[in-house]
Design an enzyme around this catalytic site. Structure first.
Site, PDB file in Angstrom:
ATOM      1  N   HIS A 129       0.832  -1.205   0.000  1.00  0.00           N
ATOM      2  CA  HIS A 129       0.000   0.000   0.000  1.00  0.00           C
ATOM      3  C   HIS A 129       0.865   1.253   0.000  1.00  0.00           C
ATOM      4  O   HIS A 129       0.602   2.198  -0.757  1.00  0.00           O
ATOM      5  CB  HIS A 129      -0.911  -0.011   1.224  1.00  0.00           C
ATOM      6  CG  HIS A 129      -1.538   1.320   1.540  1.00  0.00           C
ATOM      7  ND1 HIS A 129      -2.377   1.984   0.672  1.00  0.00           N
ATOM      8  CD2 HIS A 129      -1.437   2.124   2.646  1.00  0.00           C
ATOM      9  CE1 HIS A 129      -2.784   3.124   1.210  1.00  0.00           C
ATOM     10  NE2 HIS A 129      -2.205   3.240   2.397  1.00  0.00           N
ATOM     11  N   HIS A 185      -0.776   6.404  14.854  1.00  0.00           N
ATOM     12  CA  HIS A 185       0.307   5.824  14.071  1.00  0.00           C
ATOM     13  C   HIS A 185       1.079   6.886  13.296  1.00  0.00           C
ATOM     14  O   HIS A 185       2.244   6.653  12.932  1.00  0.00           O
ATOM     15  CB  HIS A 185      -0.238   4.747  13.120  1.00  0.00           C
ATOM     16  CG  HIS A 185      -1.071   5.285  11.997  1.00  0.00           C
ATOM     17  ND1 HIS A 185      -2.430   5.482  12.093  1.00  0.00           N
ATOM     18  CD2 HIS A 185      -0.726   5.666  10.743  1.00  0.00           C
ATOM     19  CE1 HIS A 185      -2.882   5.952  10.951  1.00  0.00           C
ATOM     20  NE2 HIS A 185      -1.883   6.073  10.116  1.00  0.00           N
TER      21      HIS A 185
END
Length: 479
Positions: free
Chosen positions: A77, A147
């Site tokens: 990704h 994150h």
């Protein structure tokens, strides 16, 4: 020379912006874009252990337990996002060469591309389960950890540890692009750069485009935007904002609509959420050993953390692993936690905390109920088009072919009269780890909803395991 021509043709540019020799270009096969091309400056960021950890973190966390094709990783990704980021900014410069000088163009293309490939560098095991479920339970403070913070931490650590060929100002700019926040740096860069990787203005960015296309591919679903290139090739910077041709308004709306459907059907799947709760319990039970709440601030330890943690725990020896290993055994033998009930509420509804809801559900139970509060799990979520409760098209600006320098705000009549009344919703879901208490918890939750929310949730259609499993297939009669 053939490789150079292939690269330039793929990027849709000539040799004026990027000039490479054959030895400087590497390509990698990709199921979405056929091939992804990066020059040596980009591969310096990719080819190290800190970045390669993304190969061992699944893009969709626990989703593959339900949708078995969804086994793709954060690594592919991120490379896809970097590829689109490189194409996007290059297309803009091709359409509007006056935006920057040649040297600035080359530098900005490189930095925006790197921002794309490192934007998810900080994801923990099982992706969003780690920062949305585990860390809040461990920290229990008002300080939110995400994150993106870990991405910045690991990228800074990577910069200190490896020769990336970047200046410190470059690293700061890349981190700001990942956060989508131009206030993090004072380098005079214009706002439109921040519309490419993490667009906080309207949500149209290459991160979203890649995960929608890639997830749909691995889920076996047709993507809403089969090729984003036609949008990139015709986008323009007007008033320091990336704008799109007005005739593509419905295509952009469909991008947001597909995001909503993926969250509704896939990302927040009930069984997948049951498994998330199980993995969260596994990691919670061994936090005194691994200290996840401390590792998230220690890059030299955090970058070694990935989805393999479950197998590490399962193969460990010692009584301190007994609880975690018992849950892992349940997971592997498909004795999952169970979904109980769900209440769908308008996005404007103010809900209590998960712990408060759980306490009230327990209070609605009869005194004879033998229920342990730790066996009840409350999950809240919000599903939207990515723009709170506003039509996302209202946040996008367009232009007409007759005047490519006039910015036009999107509106309902731009693309369709068939629009939903609401663009977001909230839900409360209840799960249990003990199948024996489902009915008691369901009745208590009905009372909670009736008294607190003013309605009773509908009877849930739960998957029922057959009382007697078929083991002798020869006895099955086919008519």
């Amino acid at each position: 020379m053939a490789e150079q021509e292939e690269y330039s043709q793929c990027q849709g540019i000539g040799y004026t912006l990027i000039k490479h020799s054959k030895s400087e270009i590497r390509k990698i096969s990709d199921p979405i874009y056929d091939f992804i091309y990066f020059d040596q400056a980009i591969w310096k960021v990719i080819d190290n252990p800190i970045y390669q950890r993304l190969r061992n973190i699944k893009q969709l966390g626990t989703t593959s337990w339900v949708f078995q094709g969804a086994n793709h990783t954060r690594f592919e990704h991120c490379l896809g996002v970097g590829h689109l980021a490189q194409q996007f900014i290059t297309s803009i410069y091709k359409n509007q060469p006056q935006l920057d000088g040649e040297e600035d163009k080359r530098r900005n293309i490189k930095l925006v591309t790197i921002a794309g490939i490192v934007h998810d560098l900080g994801h923990g095991p099982f992706s969003h389960m780690f920062d949305n479920l585990l860390i809040p339970k461990l920290t229990n403070t008002s300080e939110l950890w995400c994150h993106e913070q870990a991405s910045e931490m690991l990228f800074n650590y990577m910069y200190d540890k490896y020769q990336l060929g970047l200046e410190k100002d470059d690293v700061n700019f890349i981190n700001a692009l990942v956060h989508g926040d131009n206030n993090k740096v004072s380098n005079g860069k214009k706002q439109w750069f921040y519309d490419i990787v993490s667009n906080k203005r309207n949500g149209i960015d290459v991160d979203r485009v890649d995960y929608i296309r890639r997830d749909c591919h691995h889920l076996g679903q047709p993507p809403c935007i089969k090729d984003f290139r036609y949008l990139m090739e015709e986008s323009r910077v007007i008033g320091d904002e990336i704008c799109y041709p007005q005739r593509y308004a419905f295509n952009i709306y469909d991008l947001f609509n597909t995001r909503y459907k993926l969250f509704k059907i896939v990302y927040l799947n009930r069984i997948s959420q049951c498994i998330e709760q199980m993995i969260c319990d596994i990691l919670l039970s061994v936090n005194h050993i691994y200290k996840f709440d401390q590792i998230i601030y220690q890059p030299e330890k955090y970058y070694k953390l990935n989805d393999s943690i479950i197998e590490q725990i399962d193969s460990a020896e010692g009584p301190e692993y007994a609880k975690a290993q018992a849950i892992i055994k349940r997971l592997k033998t498909r004795e999952l936690y169970k979904f109980v009930s769900e209440a769908l509420v308008p996005s404007s509804t103010i809900l209590e905390s998960n712990d408060k809801i759980r306490d009230e559900i327990l209070a609605y139970m009869t005194s004879s109920a033998q229920v342990n509060i730790d066996e009840i799990y409350v999950s809240q979520g919000k599903v939207s088009f990515g723009s709170n409760n506003e039509n996302p098209i209202h946040l996008v600006h367009f232009y007409k072919g007759s005047d490519q320098d006039l910015k036009i705000q999107g509106n309902d009549t731009t693309h369709s009269f068939c629009m939903p009344k609401q663009f977001s919703e909230k839900f409360i879901r209840i799960f249990v780890s003990n199948v024996q208490i489902i009915q008691q918890v369901e009745k208590a939750f009905e009372l909670y909803c009736k008294n607190k929310l003013g309605f009773t949730p509908i009877n849930q259609d739960r998957y029922q395991t057959p009382q007697k499993q078929v083991t002798d297939f020869s006895q099955i009669k086919i008519r």
